[in-house]
Design a protein around this motif. Structure first.
Motif, PDB file in Angstrom:
ATOM      1  N   UNK A  21      -4.139  40.116   9.439  1.00  0.00           N
ATOM      2  CA  UNK A  21      -4.859  39.574   8.283  1.00  0.00           C
ATOM      3  C   UNK A  21      -4.193  38.278   7.806  1.00  0.00           C
ATOM      4  N   UNK A  22      -2.878  38.295   7.748  1.00  0.00           N
ATOM      5  CA  UNK A  22      -2.130  37.106   7.324  1.00  0.00           C
ATOM      6  C   UNK A  22      -2.344  35.968   8.318  1.00  0.00           C
ATOM      7  N   UNK A  23      -2.204  36.260   9.609  1.00  0.00           N
ATOM      8  CA  UNK A  23      -2.336  35.227  10.639  1.00  0.00           C
ATOM      9  C   UNK A  23      -3.746  34.641  10.648  1.00  0.00           C
ATOM     10  N   UNK A  24      -4.759  35.513  10.620  1.00  0.00           N
ATOM     11  CA  UNK A  24      -6.135  35.028  10.699  1.00  0.00           C
ATOM     12  C   UNK A  24      -6.564  34.311   9.425  1.00  0.00           C
ATOM     13  N   UNK A  25      -6.118  34.785   8.262  1.00  0.00           N
ATOM     14  CA  UNK A  25      -6.557  34.110   7.039  1.00  0.00           C
ATOM     15  C   UNK A  25      -5.890  32.740   6.935  1.00  0.00           C
TER      16      UNK A  25
END
Lengths: 151, 151
Positions: A21-25
């Motif tokens: 979630x952190x990487x994609x956002x």
């Protein structure tokens, strides 16, 4: 004992989900910022200034948990774009305050509105209560995990 | 319109909370692994093998979104510790399978049990339902944000 094991597995699932979630956002935010000639780091500085008003580079660095030199580089890039400016610091003659310009305020406001609209459309099958519960659980997990990381 | 803005802000809060959660939980996992002479990367390889059984380095690399050379290095370190071993691959004579040894299975099981116990004690004021809701919301957010990141 069984209940506890289920809880452990579910919290593990939460920790496992947040990484992508952190990487994609970050990737999405980056894409949206590109037309504005801004990076994720520069956006973070604009956000601090919008929230806290004029402040010093060391304060911004502390808030973002980043090195001062990195923040200074973002500030220089933002000055170049006309989004922030240096102001005299009434408290310390030798340090300066960094402040949003009217153009920077307007630009960050527009970026923020677009982000919030896009965010509000995510996970449409989850209710307002579901989202509020998630904020509460993540806040509690963050508090407890930070305590462990520090200890 | 007001409702939508609240929802956007709350989802923004979720995205904002997960970043320090990822950093701090990695720090905690790292600390717990140190007495076992394991790194977070080596643990990730053990987890894949425990879940999927014997598999090849390229498959592990794809599952972890890591470079093959990095995974090969973790595998070499794990062989050194006696936690994994190479096996002939019945499907491809030229490639080998990586498999947990009995010692590796035992060690990873112990690490996992300790982690799950510690995780189950986090956020004690949140109910089982709260945790389940959070998993559901994060799964939905992950799905939608990954789709945006890919597009």
């Amino acid at each position: 004992m069984f209940e506890r094991s289920v809880r452990g597995h579910e919290i593990y699932e939460i920790v496992r989900l947040v990484r992508p979630l952190v990487l994609n956002s970050a990737r999405v935010v980056e894409t949206r910022l590109k037309p504005h000639n801004l990076t994720v780091g520069m956006r973070a500085v604009l956000e601090i200034l919008a929230e806290s008003g004029p402040t010093t580079v060391p304060t911004i660095a502390a808030r973002l948990d980043l090195a001062r030199q990195g923040v200074q580089r973002h500030v220089n890039d933002l000055i170049e774009l006309g989004h922030v400016e240096q102001q005299e610091n009434p408290a310390h003659r030798r340090s300066v305050l960094i402040a949003l310009t009217p153009a920077g305020t307007e630009r960050f406001g527009r970026i923020r509105d677009d982000e919030l609209r896009e965010l509000s459309e995510l996970a449409p099958e989850c209710s307002a209560d579901d989202i509020t519960t998630t904020v509460r659980v993540l806040t509690a997990l963050h508090r407890d995990i930070r305590r462990k990381a520090a200890g």
